[in-house]
Design a protein around this motif. Structure first.
Motif, PDB file in Angstrom:
ATOM      1  N   GLN A  90       4.587  64.862  61.283  1.00  0.00           N
ATOM      2  CA  GLN A  90       4.753  64.046  60.092  1.00  0.00           C
ATOM      3  C   GLN A  90       5.912  64.614  59.262  1.00  0.00           C
ATOM      4  N   VAL A  91       6.904  63.789  59.067  1.00  0.00           N
ATOM      5  CA  VAL A  91       8.076  64.224  58.310  1.00  0.00           C
ATOM      6  C   VAL A  91       7.729  64.316  56.826  1.00  0.00           C
ATOM      7  N   GLN A  92       8.110  65.425  56.238  1.00  0.00           N
ATOM      8  CA  GLN A  92       7.934  65.587  54.791  1.00  0.00           C
ATOM      9  C   GLN A  92       9.202  66.151  54.183  1.00  0.00           C
ATOM     10  N   LEU A  93       9.572  65.613  53.053  1.00  0.00           N
ATOM     11  CA  LEU A  93      10.688  66.113  52.258  1.00  0.00           C
ATOM     12  C   LEU A  93      10.174  66.294  50.838  1.00  0.00           C
ATOM     13  N   VAL A  94      10.310  67.492  50.317  1.00  0.00           N
ATOM     14  CA  VAL A  94       9.784  67.777  48.983  1.00  0.00           C
ATOM     15  C   VAL A  94      10.890  68.373  48.126  1.00  0.00           C
ATOM     16  N   CYS A 100      15.372  70.891  48.525  1.00  0.00           N
ATOM     17  CA  CYS A 100      14.580  69.921  49.278  1.00  0.00           C
ATOM     18  C   CYS A 100      14.047  70.626  50.515  1.00  0.00           C
ATOM     19  N   GLY A 158      12.141  70.663  53.929  1.00  0.00           N
ATOM     20  CA  GLY A 158      11.811  69.711  54.974  1.00  0.00           C
ATOM     21  C   GLY A 158      10.827  70.295  55.973  1.00  0.00           C
ATOM     22  N   SER A 159      10.035  69.431  56.566  1.00  0.00           N
ATOM     23  CA  SER A 159       9.112  69.851  57.615  1.00  0.00           C
ATOM     24  C   SER A 159       8.771  68.664  58.501  1.00  0.00           C
ATOM     25  N   GLY A 160       8.314  68.979  59.725  1.00  0.00           N
ATOM     26  CA  GLY A 160       7.875  67.925  60.628  1.00  0.00           C
ATOM     27  C   GLY A 160       8.975  67.272  61.445  1.00  0.00           C
ATOM     28  N   TYR A 211      13.823  58.740  56.161  1.00  0.00           N
ATOM     29  CA  TYR A 211      12.848  59.562  55.449  1.00  0.00           C
ATOM     30  C   TYR A 211      13.384  59.928  54.065  1.00  0.00           C
ATOM     31  N   GLY A 237      12.269  61.901  50.161  1.00  0.00           N
ATOM     32  CA  GLY A 237      11.346  62.658  49.337  1.00  0.00           C
ATOM     33  C   GLY A 237      10.883  61.821  48.164  1.00  0.00           C
ATOM     34  N   GLN A 238      10.020  62.423  47.343  1.00  0.00           N
ATOM     35  CA  GLN A 238       9.448  61.700  46.209  1.00  0.00           C
ATOM     36  C   GLN A 238      10.367  61.719  44.988  1.00  0.00           C
TER      37      GLN A 238
END
Length: 125
Positions: free
Chosen positions: A1-5, A22, A24-26, A114, A116-117
């Motif tokens: 699951q791609v996540q950008l925070v 930022c 990143g993971s996944g 993808y 981020g929030q």
């Protein structure tokens, strides 16, 4: 699951500088095209800088020098350094990622799968 925070936003005085991050993971962070965008109140999302899959960077010419994008593949973190902040930099800042993006279209929102929030940056005079 791609996540950008994203992180690093906040309230700053005009003239100062800021570094956004930022995480990143996944996904294979080192090989993805990644970019920073921002959305000012009442405006469309606009591209600020990108690092392409081959490591080349892209900037809108007229902003070069105030925005610097870097990437630490070991930490899987993308950065945006902003110098000489002014009130017009007040916006929500987003990072974005794509398996591949075309160099000439790096600033197009549609290039990125993808997002981020976002992190809010507020600049006061």
């Amino acid at each position: 699951q791609v996540q950008l925070v994203e992180s690093g936003g906040g309230s700053v005085q005009a003239g100062g500088s800021l570094r956004l991050s930022c995480a990143g993971s996944g996904f294979p962070f080192s090989s993805y095209c990644m970019a920073w965008f921002r959305q000012r109140p009442g405006n469309q999302r606009e591209g600020l800088a990108a690092i392409l899959s081959d490591g080349d960077t892209r900037y809108p010419g007229y902003r070069r020098g105030r925005f610097t994008i870097t990437k630490d593949n070991a930490k899987e973190t993308l950065y945006l350094h902003i110098d000489s902040l002014n009130v017009e930099d007040t916006a929500i800042y987003y990072c974005a990622a794509a398996e591949y993006c075309t160099g000439g279209l790096w600033a197009s929102v549609s290039e990125y799968s993808y997002w981020g929030q976002g992190t809010q940056v507020t600049v006061s005079s």
